[in-house]
Design an enzyme around this catalytic site. Structure first.
Site, PDB file in Angstrom:
ATOM      1  N   GLU A 158      44.504   2.827  66.088  1.00 24.40           N
ATOM      2  CA  GLU A 158      44.968   4.127  65.584  1.00 24.40           C
ATOM      3  C   GLU A 158      44.231   5.316  66.189  1.00 24.40           C
ATOM      4  O   GLU A 158      43.702   6.167  65.465  1.00 24.40           O
ATOM      5  CB  GLU A 158      44.887   4.125  64.042  1.00 24.40           C
ATOM      6  CG  GLU A 158      45.695   2.955  63.458  1.00 24.40           C
ATOM      7  CD  GLU A 158      45.749   2.923  61.929  1.00 24.40           C
ATOM      8  OE1 GLU A 158      44.944   3.615  61.284  1.00 24.40           O
ATOM      9  OE2 GLU A 158      46.611   2.210  61.407  1.00 24.40           O
ATOM     10  N   ASN A 199      46.323  -0.241  69.425  1.00 25.42           N
ATOM     11  CA  ASN A 199      47.253  -0.482  68.323  1.00 25.42           C
ATOM     12  C   ASN A 199      47.417   0.804  67.521  1.00 25.42           C
ATOM     13  O   ASN A 199      46.430   1.501  67.259  1.00 25.42           O
ATOM     14  CB  ASN A 199      46.631  -1.592  67.442  1.00 25.42           C
ATOM     15  CG  ASN A 199      47.538  -2.114  66.355  1.00 25.42           C
ATOM     16  OD1 ASN A 199      48.672  -2.511  66.649  1.00 25.42           O
ATOM     17  ND2 ASN A 199      47.061  -2.144  65.112  1.00 25.42           N
ATOM     18  N   HIS A 235      54.869  -0.327  60.248  1.00 23.79           N
ATOM     19  CA  HIS A 235      54.916  -0.166  58.785  1.00 23.79           C
ATOM     20  C   HIS A 235      56.108   0.741  58.483  1.00 23.79           C
ATOM     21  O   HIS A 235      55.995   1.962  58.456  1.00 23.79           O
ATOM     22  CB  HIS A 235      53.614   0.464  58.275  1.00 23.79           C
ATOM     23  CG  HIS A 235      52.430  -0.419  58.454  1.00 23.79           C
ATOM     24  ND1 HIS A 235      52.279  -1.601  57.747  1.00 23.79           N
ATOM     25  CD2 HIS A 235      51.346  -0.323  59.254  1.00 23.79           C
ATOM     26  CE1 HIS A 235      51.142  -2.179  58.123  1.00 23.79           C
ATOM     27  NE2 HIS A 235      50.563  -1.438  59.032  1.00 23.79           N
ATOM     28  N   GLU A 263      52.040  -5.358  62.620  1.00 25.50           N
ATOM     29  CA  GLU A 263      51.767  -5.255  61.172  1.00 25.50           C
ATOM     30  C   GLU A 263      53.041  -4.998  60.382  1.00 25.50           C
ATOM     31  O   GLU A 263      53.079  -4.168  59.472  1.00 25.50           O
ATOM     32  CB  GLU A 263      50.747  -4.121  60.910  1.00 25.50           C
ATOM     33  CG  GLU A 263      49.459  -4.285  61.686  1.00 25.50           C
ATOM     34  CD  GLU A 263      48.425  -3.183  61.404  1.00 25.50           C
ATOM     35  OE1 GLU A 263      48.581  -2.417  60.430  1.00 25.50           O
ATOM     36  OE2 GLU A 263      47.442  -3.103  62.166  1.00 25.50           O
ATOM     37  N   ASP A 265      55.938  -4.421  58.020  1.00 25.41           N
ATOM     38  CA  ASP A 265      56.437  -4.458  56.640  1.00 25.41           C
ATOM     39  C   ASP A 265      57.462  -3.337  56.505  1.00 25.41           C
ATOM     40  O   ASP A 265      57.595  -2.493  57.391  1.00 25.41           O
ATOM     41  CB  ASP A 265      55.319  -4.419  55.577  1.00 25.41           C
ATOM     42  CG  ASP A 265      54.279  -3.342  55.781  1.00 25.41           C
ATOM     43  OD1 ASP A 265      54.621  -2.270  56.316  1.00 25.41           O
ATOM     44  OD2 ASP A 265      53.115  -3.569  55.389  1.00 25.41           O
TER      45      ASP A 265
HETATM   46  C1  XIL Z   1      44.820  -2.269  55.515  1.00 26.12           C
HETATM   47  C2  XIL Z   1      44.508  -3.486  54.680  1.00 26.12           C
HETATM   48  O1  XIL Z   1      45.668  -4.265  54.543  1.00 26.12           O
HETATM   49  C3  XIL Z   1      43.996  -3.066  53.322  1.00 26.12           C
HETATM   50  O2  XIL Z   1      43.581  -4.191  52.579  1.00 26.12           O
HETATM   51  C4  XIL Z   1      42.847  -2.096  53.476  1.00 26.12           C
HETATM   52  O3  XIL Z   1      42.468  -1.610  52.221  1.00 26.12           O
HETATM   53  C5  XIL Z   1      43.239  -0.938  54.356  1.00 26.12           C
HETATM   54  O4  XIL Z   1      43.698  -1.435  55.602  1.00 26.12           O
HETATM   55  N1  XIL Z   1      46.823  -0.209  59.675  1.00 26.12           N
HETATM   56  C6  XIL Z   1      45.928  -1.160  60.073  1.00 26.12           C
HETATM   57  C7  XIL Z   1      45.428  -2.156  59.112  1.00 26.12           C
HETATM   58  O5  XIL Z   1      45.624  -1.253  61.276  1.00 26.12           O
HETATM   59  O6  XIL Z   1      44.104  -2.544  59.375  1.00 26.12           O
HETATM   60  C8  XIL Z   1      45.531  -1.634  57.700  1.00 26.12           C
HETATM   61  O7  XIL Z   1      45.157  -2.679  56.817  1.00 26.12           O
HETATM   62  C9  XIL Z   1      46.923  -1.144  57.412  1.00 26.12           C
HETATM   63  C10 XIL Z   1      47.272  -0.002  58.330  1.00 26.12           C
END
Ligand code: XIL
Length: 461
Positions: A158, A199, A235, A263, A265
């Site tokens: 990020e 990422n 996400h 990631e 969802d």
């Molecule tokens: C999230 C985890 O799932 C949580 O448990 C934690 O509290 C915060 O981080 N982007 C990412 C992940 O790269 O590492 C994050 O994971 C979600 C957003």
């Protein structure tokens, strides 16, 4: 490797006010092949995030081991866990995830080495002339510890603002934009075989932020900096998978990079509406199809196994239902859509049940979720009579080859054949109109059928 996810819900009998109905419903009836098997046949992986606490939930580990072939530690390889104070390292939680993955033939995406978030305070408090040394030491120590055990590293996570500019954080403040090349070179020196990624989120479609990423990785490639891929977190909000996602992936792979959905969802307001669940299925299929259509899209990972272990409700209050499995780890429409997009065929399994006897005072519904050699089953008894039930004992017959290994909210014996489930001390009373649920895990040898008929306290339901 063939038989896998079966979701089957059977309403075995329904008696309403003396009117008798034999009802059979089936849902999510995907009697098919595991997502990982389908994905592998198409040359990609299908992964999930797992946290250390997930490892002690046997439902989660059963699904993870059966359906997925890549694991990303949810938190366990982040800086606040791995180096909570300067120079003192803690790899125990990450090692637990790696060991689960190895024992289930899954690969690992290392996540992550450098990130502004989940960063211990001591890093942000360093004088700026010490940040580079701390970053390099951190990367070297962690990437060396996991050398040969991770398929890929999210080296920097990020790094961009929404407008495509570089995010201000401890690293860019101290080192300028060059920290990213430095981090990649340091990781490559420690583990030359790991694929190295940048990422980020909101870079799935073509927009200012993904333009920023594109510009950076183009420069890195041109400069010969070791970079192998770009991770699109994905996400999503239901209905909002960008239509430019595929073209965006293609412009990155045209640079000679891999891309991965890291990631995935797809969140919605909860409780979920069936329209949103259907849209989510469309969204998941679109994401999977995009990856399959782009050579060098190496795989898709979901962020968590199911809705009950997803980070979404915690991070976005009022939203959730963002994964392929519901709160009870039953496959949702998105699961079937994903399997279909991966080339799997789904078949619906229906079980015909005999009509209930007259004056039946109970209904039993059950649903099964089965994998190669295991299954979980949830059973709900509803008191459709007018008298309260005080203490219950439900008899049913397991399909041949099924053996119960654990149960919740009931004690069940024997472990196979004709079995009886009895209430535990806290759930023996069921008021008229009330329900009680219990479940069990079992191994099977191929027959994953749900029990078809039930006898409650000596009376058939
Ligand atoms: C999230 C985890 O799932 C949580 O448990 C934690 O509290 C915060 O981080 N982007 C990412 C992940 O790269 O590492 C994050 O994971 C979600 C957003």
């Amino acid at each position: 490797m063939s038989k896998t996810a079966t979701g089957l819900a059977v309403t075995s009998a329904l008696a309403v006010g003396g009117l008798l109905l034999a009802a059979v419903t089936s849902q999510a009836g995907a009697a098919g092949t595991a997502l990982k098997t389908l994905a592998e046949a198409k040359g990609i992986y299908f992964g999930t995030a797992l946290t250390q606490s997930n490892l002690s939930n046997s439902t989660i580990t059963a699904i993870a081991g059966a359906q997925f072939d890549m694991v990303t530690p949810g938190n366990e390889m982040k800086w606040d866990t791995t180096e909570p104070s300067n120079g003192s390292y803690n790899f125990g939680p990450g090692d637990a995830i790696v060991s689960f993955a190895q024992s289930h033939n899954m690969r690992v995406r290392g996540h992550n080495l450098v990130w502004h978030s989940q960063l211990p305070g001591w890093v942000s408090s360093l004088p700026s002339n010490q940040v580079q040394g701390a970053m390099e030491a951190h990367i070297t120590t962690e990437a060396t510890h996991y050398k040969g055990k991770v398929y890929a590293w999210d080296v920097v996570n990020e790094p961009f603002n929404e407008d495509g500019s570089l995010r201000a954080d401890a690293f860019s403040n101290a080192m300028g934009s060059g920290y990213i090349a430095d981090a990649l070179r340091t990781a490559h020196a420690a583990d030359p075989n790991a694929k190295l990624y940048l990422n980020d989120y909101n870079i799935e479609g073509q927009n200012a932020k993904s333009d920023g990423m594109y510009k950076l990785v183009s420069q890195l490639k041109a400069q010969g900096v070791p970079i192998d891929g770009v991770g699109l977190e994905s996400h999503f909000i239901v209905g909002q998978v960008p239509s430019s996602m595929r073209a965006n992936m293609q412009r990155f792979t045209a640079l000679g990079l891999d891309v991965a959905v890291t990631e995935l969802d797809d969140r919605m307001q909860t409780p979920a509406s069936s329209a949103n669940l259907a849209q989510q299925a469309t969204d998941y299929a679109a994401v999977v199809s995009n990856c399959l259509a782009v050579s060098h899209c190496v795989g898709v990972s979901q962020w968590g196994v199911g809705d009950a272990d997803s980070w979404i409700p915690g991070a976005f209050p009022g939203q959730g239902a963002a994964t392929m499995y519901d709160n009870n780890y039953q496959p949702k429409p998105a699961y079937n859509a994903t399997a279909t997009a991966l080339g799997g065929s789904t078949t619906t399994t229906t079980t015909t049940t005999p009509p209930p006897p007259p004056n039946s005072t109970c209904t039993v519904t059950d649903s099964v979720n089965a994998w190669n050699t295991g299954l979980t089953e949830s059973i709900t008894i509803t008191n459709t009579g007018t008298a309260p039930i005080n203490g219950w004992s439900l008899a049913f017959t397991l399909a041949g080859g099924q053996t119960i290994t654990s149960a919740w909210n009931a004690s069940i014996s024997p472990a196979s054949g004709q079995v009886t489930a009895k209430n535990v001390d806290y759930n023996g009373s069921v008021a008229p109109g009330g329900s009680v649920s219990f479940g069990f895990q079992a191994t099977h040898t191929g027959d994953t059928a749900a029990p078809g008929d039930f006898t409650l306290n000596g009376t058939r339901c």
